[in-house]
Scaffold this motif. Structure first.
Motif, PDB file in Angstrom:
ATOM      1  N   GLY A  96       0.854  -1.182   0.000  1.00  0.00           N
ATOM      2  CA  GLY A  96       0.000   0.000   0.000  1.00  0.00           C
ATOM      3  C   GLY A  96       0.889   1.229   0.000  1.00  0.00           C
ATOM      4  N   GLU A  97       0.348   2.368   0.398  1.00  0.00           N
ATOM      5  CA  GLU A  97       1.156   3.577   0.476  1.00  0.00           C
ATOM      6  C   GLU A  97       1.963   3.585   1.775  1.00  0.00           C
ATOM      7  OE1 GLU A  97       1.373   5.696  -2.082  1.00  0.00           O
ATOM      8  OE2 GLU A  97       0.041   4.270  -3.084  1.00  0.00           O
ATOM      9  N   ALA A  98       3.146   4.168   1.721  1.00  0.00           N
ATOM     10  CA  ALA A  98       3.984   4.249   2.916  1.00  0.00           C
ATOM     11  C   ALA A  98       3.314   5.122   3.977  1.00  0.00           C
ATOM     12  CB  ALA A  98       5.349   4.826   2.559  1.00  0.00           C
ATOM     13  N   TYR A  99       3.348   4.649   5.213  1.00  0.00           N
ATOM     14  CA  TYR A  99       2.776   5.388   6.351  1.00  0.00           C
ATOM     15  C   TYR A  99       1.322   5.780   6.080  1.00  0.00           C
ATOM     16  CZ  TYR A  99       7.488   5.764   8.291  1.00  0.00           C
ATOM     17  OH  TYR A  99       8.724   5.486   8.815  1.00  0.00           O
ATOM     18  N   ALA A 100       0.588   4.902   5.405  1.00  0.00           N
ATOM     19  CA  ALA A 100      -0.751   5.254   4.937  1.00  0.00           C
ATOM     20  C   ALA A 100      -1.678   5.669   6.072  1.00  0.00           C
ATOM     21  CB  ALA A 100      -1.356   4.080   4.175  1.00  0.00           C
ATOM     22  N   GLU A 101      -1.612   4.981   7.201  1.00  0.00           N
ATOM     23  CA  GLU A 101      -2.549   5.307   8.277  1.00  0.00           C
ATOM     24  C   GLU A 101      -2.183   6.595   9.001  1.00  0.00           C
ATOM     25  OE1 GLU A 101      -1.947   2.600  11.973  1.00  0.00           O
ATOM     26  OE2 GLU A 101      -1.115   1.491  10.266  1.00  0.00           O
ATOM     27  N   PHE A 102      -1.031   7.169   8.642  1.00  0.00           N
ATOM     28  CA  PHE A 102      -0.608   8.432   9.251  1.00  0.00           C
ATOM     29  C   PHE A 102      -0.534   9.537   8.197  1.00  0.00           C
ATOM     30  CE2 PHE A 102       1.478   4.771  11.257  1.00  0.00           C
ATOM     31  CZ  PHE A 102       0.822   4.790  12.484  1.00  0.00           C
ATOM     32  N   ALA A 103      -1.344   9.400   7.162  1.00  0.00           N
ATOM     33  CA  ALA A 103      -1.292  10.331   6.032  1.00  0.00           C
ATOM     34  C   ALA A 103      -1.583  11.769   6.449  1.00  0.00           C
ATOM     35  CB  ALA A 103      -2.276   9.889   4.953  1.00  0.00           C
ATOM     36  N   ASP A 104      -2.367  11.951   7.503  1.00  0.00           N
ATOM     37  CA  ASP A 104      -2.720  13.303   7.937  1.00  0.00           C
ATOM     38  C   ASP A 104      -1.744  13.873   8.955  1.00  0.00           C
ATOM     39  OD1 ASP A 104      -4.987  13.236   6.327  1.00  0.00           O
ATOM     40  OD2 ASP A 104      -6.225  12.365   7.911  1.00  0.00           O
ATOM     41  N   ALA A 105      -0.726  13.108   9.311  1.00  0.00           N
ATOM     42  CA  ALA A 105       0.233  13.560  10.326  1.00  0.00           C
ATOM     43  C   ALA A 105       1.381  14.312   9.661  1.00  0.00           C
ATOM     44  CB  ALA A 105       0.770  12.366  11.111  1.00  0.00           C
ATOM     45  N   SER A 106       1.623  15.530  10.098  1.00  0.00           N
ATOM     46  CA  SER A 106       2.676  16.338   9.476  1.00  0.00           C
ATOM     47  C   SER A 106       4.050  15.703   9.660  1.00  0.00           C
ATOM     48  CB  SER A 106       2.663  17.754  10.057  1.00  0.00           C
ATOM     49  OG  SER A 106       2.858  17.726  11.462  1.00  0.00           O
ATOM     50  N   TRP A 107       4.254  14.989  10.779  1.00  0.00           N
ATOM     51  CA  TRP A 107       5.566  14.395  11.028  1.00  0.00           C
ATOM     52  C   TRP A 107       5.893  13.262  10.055  1.00  0.00           C
ATOM     53  CZ3 TRP A 107       4.853   9.291  11.963  1.00  0.00           C
ATOM     54  CH2 TRP A 107       3.652   8.885  12.555  1.00  0.00           C
ATOM     55  N   ALA A 108       4.872  12.700   9.418  1.00  0.00           N
ATOM     56  CA  ALA A 108       5.106  11.596   8.476  1.00  0.00           C
ATOM     57  C   ALA A 108       5.296  12.072   7.046  1.00  0.00           C
ATOM     58  CB  ALA A 108       3.939  10.611   8.537  1.00  0.00           C
ATOM     59  N   ALA A 109       5.014  13.348   6.777  1.00  0.00           N
ATOM     60  CA  ALA A 109       4.959  13.826   5.393  1.00  0.00           C
ATOM     61  C   ALA A 109       6.297  13.691   4.667  1.00  0.00           C
ATOM     62  CB  ALA A 109       4.488  15.276   5.365  1.00  0.00           C
ATOM     63  N   THR A 110       7.377  14.088   5.316  1.00  0.00           N
ATOM     64  CA  THR A 110       8.678  14.059   4.645  1.00  0.00           C
ATOM     65  C   THR A 110       9.077  12.637   4.271  1.00  0.00           C
ATOM     66  OG1 THR A 110       9.431  16.055   5.781  1.00  0.00           O
ATOM     67  CG2 THR A 110      11.130  14.598   4.890  1.00  0.00           C
ATOM     68  N   GLU A 111       8.911  11.709   5.205  1.00  0.00           N
ATOM     69  CA  GLU A 111       9.293  10.325   4.935  1.00  0.00           C
ATOM     70  C   GLU A 111       8.361   9.683   3.916  1.00  0.00           C
ATOM     71  OE1 GLU A 111      11.837   6.898   5.729  1.00  0.00           O
ATOM     72  OE2 GLU A 111      11.961   9.084   5.630  1.00  0.00           O
ATOM     73  N   THR A 112       7.085  10.013   3.980  1.00  0.00           N
ATOM     74  CA  THR A 112       6.135   9.484   3.004  1.00  0.00           C
ATOM     75  C   THR A 112       6.511   9.924   1.596  1.00  0.00           C
ATOM     76  OG1 THR A 112       4.342   9.486   4.634  1.00  0.00           O
ATOM     77  CG2 THR A 112       3.717   9.465   2.316  1.00  0.00           C
ATOM     78  N   THR A 113       6.827  11.205   1.449  1.00  0.00           N
ATOM     79  CA  THR A 113       7.214  11.739   0.140  1.00  0.00           C
ATOM     80  C   THR A 113       8.514  11.116  -0.343  1.00  0.00           C
ATOM     81  OG1 THR A 113       6.106  13.835   0.617  1.00  0.00           O
ATOM     82  CG2 THR A 113       7.777  13.846  -1.119  1.00  0.00           C
TER      83      THR A 113
END
Length: 250
Positions: free
Chosen positions: A134-151
């Motif tokens: 699935g998408e990386a860190y999908a369940e934390f998609a709304d968390a700003s702290w996960a944005a950099t790593e997700t991208t």
């Protein structure tokens, strides 16, 4: 992290608890072994809505996660995986213990061996891309702290797909490579590498006119969406096709 957060201890799935507790583990994973202060973690996890006993809650989540990750650890024995590291906490995990870290290492290895051993590169990339659930860190998609790593991981996944198509082409499978590259251009039309691979694989399959048409499409998309001309890689490839300089296929 390449999909829903999950952990395995031995042959069993670990119970990672509820959303906030799971977020504690995911947040520490984004730090890749670096220490995160308790204050930073509280700010990331609760923002401006931190309760008065946020630190106690964080400590409880950490304690629960330690039991989940090291169920056989004796009482009063220091944790080995989720450790206290003033002024906060850190994860001490091997690179191959986390799918996202393992994926990054595999992509680096494939990139390094692509020219000399495209078959090994392709095999490694096939295996690594299959780890995504699935998408990386999908369940934390709304968390700003996960944005950099997700991208960052999404970008790395695209790079892996491009390397996979390149390895396929180097192995002489031009038709298969062109299909993979066509998908890349549909998914990410503003990335020039997908267009370059598409034109290159079409040319390798003796479809010169279609290769040139793909480069024209790329130029139109870049102009319409970004107001930019194609970069040097696309311009050089177009020149090579027009002049019949097939050394670029090597």
């Amino acid at each position: 992290m390449l999909g829903p957060l999950a952990a395995e201890v031995g042959d069993a799935s670990a119970d990672l608890g509820g959303p906030r507790q799971r977020a504690v583990l995911a947040l520490l994973l984004t730090a890749r072994g670096e220490t995160l202060s308790a204050d930073r973690m509280i700010e990331d996890l609760w923002g401006n809505a931190a309760p008065p006993r946020a630190l106690a809650s964080l400590q409880a989540y950490v304690s629960n996660l330690r039991r989940a990750l090291e169920p056989g650890r004796s009482p009063r024995t220091p944790a080995r995986l989720l450790v206290s590291a003033p002024p906060g906490y850190a994860l001490r995990l091997a690179e191959d213990a986390v799918d996202a870290w393992r994926f990054e290492a595999s992509v680096r290895r494939a990139d390094a061996r692509l020219a000399a051993d495209p078959a090994a590169a392709r095999t490694g990339l096939d295996e690594a891309l299959a780890w995504w659930r699935g998408e990386a860190y999908a369940e934390f998609a709304d968390a700003s702290w996960a944005a950099t790593e997700t991208t960052r991981l999404a970008e790395l996944r695209l790079t892996a797909r491009e390397l996979q198509a390149s390895a396929t082409l180097r192995l002489g499978h031009a038709a298969e490579a062109s299909l993979a590259a066509e998908t890349l251009t549909r998914d990410q039309p503003l990335r020039e590498e997908g267009w370059r691979l598409l034109a290159l694989s079409l040319w390798a399959a003796d479809r010169r006119a279609e290769a040139l048409a793909a480069l024209r499409r790329a130029a139109e998309v870049l102009a319409d969406e970004l107001g930019l001309d194609p970069g040097p890689g696309l311009r050089e490839l177009e020149s090579a096709i027009l002049q019949g300089r097939d050394e670029v296929l090597g």
